[in-house]
Design a protein around this motif. Sequence first.
Motif, PDB file in Angstrom:
ATOM      1  N   ASP A 254       0.825  -1.221   0.000  1.00  0.00           N
ATOM      2  CA  ASP A 254       0.000   0.000   0.000  1.00  0.00           C
ATOM      3  C   ASP A 254       0.853   1.263   0.000  1.00  0.00           C
ATOM      4  O   ASP A 254       0.352   2.347  -0.289  1.00  0.00           O
ATOM      5  CB  ASP A 254      -0.957  -0.002   1.203  1.00  0.00           C
ATOM      6  CG  ASP A 254      -0.229  -0.218   2.524  1.00  0.00           C
ATOM      7  OD1 ASP A 254       0.702  -1.056   2.570  1.00  0.00           O
ATOM      8  OD2 ASP A 254      -0.571   0.459   3.512  1.00  0.00           O
ATOM      9  N   GLU A 384      -2.696   3.012  10.576  1.00  0.00           N
ATOM     10  CA  GLU A 384      -3.609   2.883   9.437  1.00  0.00           C
ATOM     11  C   GLU A 384      -4.041   4.263   8.950  1.00  0.00           C
ATOM     12  O   GLU A 384      -3.852   5.271   9.633  1.00  0.00           O
ATOM     13  CB  GLU A 384      -4.856   2.098   9.849  1.00  0.00           C
ATOM     14  CG  GLU A 384      -4.604   0.799  10.583  1.00  0.00           C
ATOM     15  CD  GLU A 384      -3.885  -0.233   9.736  1.00  0.00           C
ATOM     16  OE1 GLU A 384      -3.860  -0.069   8.492  1.00  0.00           O
ATOM     17  OE2 GLU A 384      -3.344  -1.188  10.312  1.00  0.00           O
ATOM     18  N   GLU A 386      -5.664   6.664   5.225  1.00  0.00           N
ATOM     19  CA  GLU A 386      -6.089   6.733   3.825  1.00  0.00           C
ATOM     20  C   GLU A 386      -4.900   7.087   2.951  1.00  0.00           C
ATOM     21  O   GLU A 386      -4.025   7.836   3.365  1.00  0.00           O
ATOM     22  CB  GLU A 386      -7.139   7.838   3.678  1.00  0.00           C
ATOM     23  CG  GLU A 386      -8.541   7.322   3.810  1.00  0.00           C
ATOM     24  CD  GLU A 386      -9.560   8.456   3.800  1.00  0.00           C
ATOM     25  OE1 GLU A 386      -9.211   9.589   3.394  1.00  0.00           O
ATOM     26  OE2 GLU A 386     -10.702   8.199   4.195  1.00  0.00           O
ATOM     27  N   MET A 396      -8.296   5.820  -0.675  1.00  0.00           N
ATOM     28  CA  MET A 396      -8.628   4.430  -0.328  1.00  0.00           C
ATOM     29  C   MET A 396      -8.033   4.100   1.043  1.00  0.00           C
ATOM     30  O   MET A 396      -6.969   4.581   1.394  1.00  0.00           O
ATOM     31  CB  MET A 396      -8.039   3.496  -1.395  1.00  0.00           C
ATOM     32  CG  MET A 396      -8.593   2.081  -1.331  1.00  0.00           C
ATOM     33  SD  MET A 396      -7.810   1.010  -2.557  1.00  0.00           S
ATOM     34  CE  MET A 396      -8.875   1.242  -3.967  1.00  0.00           C
ATOM     35  N   GLU A 397      -8.768   3.305   1.815  1.00  0.00           N
ATOM     36  CA  GLU A 397      -8.233   2.833   3.104  1.00  0.00           C
ATOM     37  C   GLU A 397      -6.981   2.007   2.826  1.00  0.00           C
ATOM     38  O   GLU A 397      -6.996   1.160   1.942  1.00  0.00           O
ATOM     39  CB  GLU A 397      -9.262   1.916   3.764  1.00  0.00           C
ATOM     40  CG  GLU A 397     -10.112   2.565   4.823  1.00  0.00           C
ATOM     41  CD  GLU A 397     -11.093   1.553   5.378  1.00  0.00           C
ATOM     42  OE1 GLU A 397     -10.621   0.582   6.001  1.00  0.00           O
ATOM     43  OE2 GLU A 397     -12.303   1.722   5.127  1.00  0.00           O
ATOM     44  N   ASN A 398      -5.952   2.223   3.603  1.00  0.00           N
ATOM     45  CA  ASN A 398      -4.682   1.565   3.250  1.00  0.00           C
ATOM     46  C   ASN A 398      -4.775   0.038   3.312  1.00  0.00           C
ATOM     47  O   ASN A 398      -4.115  -0.662   2.547  1.00  0.00           O
ATOM     48  CB  ASN A 398      -3.525   2.095   4.093  1.00  0.00           C
ATOM     49  CG  ASN A 398      -3.505   1.516   5.490  1.00  0.00           C
ATOM     50  OD1 ASN A 398      -4.485   1.607   6.216  1.00  0.00           O
ATOM     51  ND2 ASN A 398      -2.384   0.906   5.855  1.00  0.00           N
ATOM     52  N   LYS A 399      -5.631  -0.496   4.226  1.00  0.00           N
ATOM     53  CA  LYS A 399      -5.775  -1.961   4.308  1.00  0.00           C
ATOM     54  C   LYS A 399      -6.333  -2.518   2.998  1.00  0.00           C
ATOM     55  O   LYS A 399      -5.882  -3.550   2.514  1.00  0.00           O
ATOM     56  CB  LYS A 399      -6.719  -2.332   5.455  1.00  0.00           C
ATOM     57  CG  LYS A 399      -6.007  -2.474   6.784  1.00  0.00           C
ATOM     58  CD  LYS A 399      -6.985  -3.046   7.790  1.00  0.00           C
ATOM     59  CE  LYS A 399      -6.412  -3.048   9.188  1.00  0.00           C
ATOM     60  NZ  LYS A 399      -7.451  -3.309  10.183  1.00  0.00           N
ATOM     61  N   LYS A 400      -7.336  -1.776   2.461  1.00  0.00           N
ATOM     62  CA  LYS A 400      -7.933  -2.202   1.194  1.00  0.00           C
ATOM     63  C   LYS A 400      -6.935  -2.012   0.057  1.00  0.00           C
ATOM     64  O   LYS A 400      -6.865  -2.810  -0.876  1.00  0.00           O
ATOM     65  CB  LYS A 400      -9.190  -1.380   0.900  1.00  0.00           C
ATOM     66  CG  LYS A 400     -10.412  -1.918   1.610  1.00  0.00           C
ATOM     67  CD  LYS A 400     -11.664  -1.200   1.128  1.00  0.00           C
ATOM     68  CE  LYS A 400     -12.844  -1.612   1.995  1.00  0.00           C
ATOM     69  NZ  LYS A 400     -13.877  -0.568   2.032  1.00  0.00           N
ATOM     70  N   ALA A 401      -6.146  -0.950   0.179  1.00  0.00           N
ATOM     71  CA  ALA A 401      -5.186  -0.621  -0.882  1.00  0.00           C
ATOM     72  C   ALA A 401      -4.129  -1.708  -1.041  1.00  0.00           C
ATOM     73  O   ALA A 401      -3.627  -1.949  -2.136  1.00  0.00           O
ATOM     74  CB  ALA A 401      -4.525   0.724  -0.585  1.00  0.00           C
ATOM     75  N   LYS A 402      -3.813  -2.387   0.074  1.00  0.00           N
ATOM     76  CA  LYS A 402      -2.828  -3.480  -0.001  1.00  0.00           C
ATOM     77  C   LYS A 402      -3.244  -4.476  -1.070  1.00  0.00           C
ATOM     78  O   LYS A 402      -2.452  -4.865  -1.922  1.00  0.00           O
ATOM     79  CB  LYS A 402      -2.748  -4.212   1.347  1.00  0.00           C
ATOM     80  CG  LYS A 402      -1.755  -3.597   2.304  1.00  0.00           C
ATOM     81  CD  LYS A 402      -1.608  -4.453   3.557  1.00  0.00           C
ATOM     82  CE  LYS A 402      -0.766  -3.668   4.551  1.00  0.00           C
ATOM     83  NZ  LYS A 402      -0.580  -4.339   5.813  1.00  0.00           N
ATOM     84  N   GLU A 403      -4.513  -4.900  -0.967  1.00  0.00           N
ATOM     85  CA  GLU A 403      -5.025  -5.891  -1.911  1.00  0.00           C
ATOM     86  C   GLU A 403      -5.153  -5.303  -3.311  1.00  0.00           C
ATOM     87  O   GLU A 403      -4.761  -5.916  -4.291  1.00  0.00           O
ATOM     88  CB  GLU A 403      -6.398  -6.374  -1.449  1.00  0.00           C
ATOM     89  CG  GLU A 403      -6.352  -7.001  -0.080  1.00  0.00           C
ATOM     90  CD  GLU A 403      -7.013  -8.361  -0.068  1.00  0.00           C
ATOM     91  OE1 GLU A 403      -7.722  -8.681  -1.035  1.00  0.00           O
ATOM     92  OE2 GLU A 403      -6.789  -9.104   0.896  1.00  0.00           O
ATOM     93  N   ALA A 404      -5.709  -4.090  -3.347  1.00  0.00           N
ATOM     94  CA  ALA A 404      -5.993  -3.469  -4.654  1.00  0.00           C
ATOM     95  C   ALA A 404      -4.710  -3.256  -5.453  1.00  0.00           C
ATOM     96  O   ALA A 404      -4.665  -3.516  -6.661  1.00  0.00           O
ATOM     97  CB  ALA A 404      -6.718  -2.138  -4.440  1.00  0.00           C
TER      98      ALA A 404
END
Length: 830
Positions: A254, A384, A386, A396-404
């Motif tokens: 991320d 954590e 954005e 984007m939330e950084n946790k989600k960004a890891k996957e994205a």
Amino acid sequence: MAEHNSEYNFGKIEKKWQKKWDEAKIFEVKENVKGKEKFYCLEMFPYPSASGLHMGHSFNYTIGDVYSRFKKMQGFNVLHTMGYDSFGLPAENAAIKAKADPKEYTEAAIKNFIKQQRSLGLTYDWTRVLMTHDPDYYKWNQFFFLKFLEKGLVYKKKSPVNWCPKCETVLANEQVVNGRCWRHSDTEVVLKDLDQWFVKTTDYADELLEMVEKLNWPDRIKIMQKNWIGRSEGAEIDFEINGEKWPVFTTRPDTIFGVTFVVVSAQHPKLSELVTKEQKKEVDAFVKKIKSVKQEDIDRLEKEGVFTGAYAINPMTKEKVPVYAANFVIADYGSGMVMGVPAHDQRDFDFASKYEIPIKVVVEPTDFEIYEREGKIPRAYTGEGELVNSEDFNGMENKKAKEAIVKFLEKKKLGRKQVQFKIRDWLISRQRYWGTPIPVVYCDKCGMVPVSENELPVKLPKEVTFGKGNPLLSNEKWLNVKCPKCGGKARRETDTMDTFFDSSWYFLRFCDSKNDKKPFDLKKVDYWMPVDFYTGGAEHAVMHLIYARLFTKILRDFGMLEFDEPFVQLFNQGMIHGSDGVVMSKSRGNVVDPLDMIDKYGADALRMALVSFASPDKDTMWDEKILNGNFKFLKKVYAYFSSLDGFGKSDEKTESKLNKTIKKMTEQIENLKYNLAIIELRNLFNILPEKTSKEVLEKFLKLMQPFCPHVAEELWEKIGGKGFVSVAKWPEAEENKINENFERQEKAVEKLGEDINSILNIFAKDKKKPETAYVYVIPSEKEFLEAGRKNVEKKTGLKIVIHAVNDKDKYDPEGKSKRAKPGKPAIYLE
Ligand SMILES: [Zn+2]
Ligand SMILES: [Zn+2]
């Protein structure tokens, strides 16, 4: 019975019963005993040092032995045995120093160990004893090695390894402590590039980690195992350097927009390809300076690096960032290269600050603003938030960004999801003599060729010269062999195995230690394994316990075992420090030799003392007074039984106390609260009447047996018990006989004694010593305390007179009786 000698001659008693147990073979066990469940109780086997058994050993073996005896009495078919971890550098070095042959030297030490262990009265099945330096044992090390080789689980690789110049051998990562040798704290470990044998520990990293959770082990050991395995999820992202793709690992995909440099391990095999002419001198000097490849040391080291002259292109931003060679990434961690994101990783932040590399924030917390001064942040923000400054991913939330971000990279074929482990493959080759020879040869034509299985064992040659490098190189006759493949000239491998290889499966061999066809019979191992109770020191939290778990899993996958984990329950005993509170050591002169203590007080008293200092899992201090106290207790017990004049009837009160004690001790031993169990045992003894039933006495001896088996046997024989008390049935508590009133009464008597004693202490300063204690109680308690009057007199040394408060004739010159309350008598001393 009265004519028996009442002198407690422990030396004679202990020898007598050790001999009788041996002759009757009561501790020898077989599989599949009808109506009995198996129980495998094991203490970590020792390295048989020439100085013999120390107090820590005695403690460890006593803990296991008490448990074994207890389980045996409870009706289990208990496997409890002993072996010797007899290969290894300490033995080799000690033998060299003593100008002795390592084999003879080691075997003399083992003989001494066995003698000393026998004197502790341990319940070992001595028919199963094994020694790892015995060719009948290490043959199977070689057998396993060849199996591993066949399956690709062991391999040879040139790699930078830790070398101790004093040991003249390679050390495993685990054997480097603060950059120094684990045996030579004064010797700095150096890095050497050598061809070495490795076991593929990493193939099992995931399973080793997952299964930790299910083990009935102390939490601290579980945490150490988890940290050692060190799983982290992340991504491998391709950065372009000089037109070529280089995979770079990160746990924070991320933050890819915040990359301002790339770090390459100073030991990276392709480092030289990155270094420019201008930077070569500086990089070479830096690489030379690096001292350790051990992760723990790396974590502690000051982070240092040097610019390689190369630039890497960030696949997301197309920005060019400098590539640094540094000391905080190890060559085989991921690709040996990591992203530098100083705004969001403190280590990277420190590094960037030191080398004046830009810092770029790409994750902002949502509830506050990162503090900046003159456009600079004071430390990395690792929480954590954005994404900012991250193009399409902003907001984007950084946790989600890891996957994205990983998904995006995977689509563009610029990166992939990856899991990394801290645990390294296990380096098992040593350049020393006293170990298992690695069973391969090197042929000029065929290269490396495994020795065929029917040629095993490859025995250690006796004729070698010590003192210069690997002693095995000094025996030409042993070295030169025919190639098993082509019959041409070949030379033997001169490396020997790390002794942790030997100890990774010894518990399996115990199930079938005399098998000369196979390492063990599957059916036998299936019956006994896994080990139900394993006890040893916490110093084995990672090495031995990881390798033993690994071996078990590998052999399971070979179809040789049918279970996943070798040790169901692990128990770590505490340390026994010297009476000065410091670790026992020769140099401090605070060492207490268990053998001296056995001579002076007997093994039974020593066993009892060892487990009564404190809870066995706690560190404690040696205290000879406690040993003497236990000795005196045994003397009293012995005298009591010797002076018995026939048996009588048991009374209700004794039965109540006995059954309550059985109930408590059963739980306490089961939970390894041995110290508490001994207090219960002593309390029970204190209330035994002069005459009671044989049954009560038998039960008392049964409760005593796990702790002080010799004297228990002697007294068992004295009162005409059947067979050995060591294999008698553990008593079961009869709940209906427990009368809580008696318990309360006992406590009240106990308390009264204590109260009088504390008043006496105040009195002590006065000249006149009181002779009588007048006790005033409410009428309903009079009879109750009267029954315990003698005990109180014993405890206080005073004459006790008990009055009910309404007693007209009572002696009460100070009117103290007015103060008596229910459960709280008043006291007057005169
Ligand atoms: Zn060393
Ligand atoms: Zn050949």
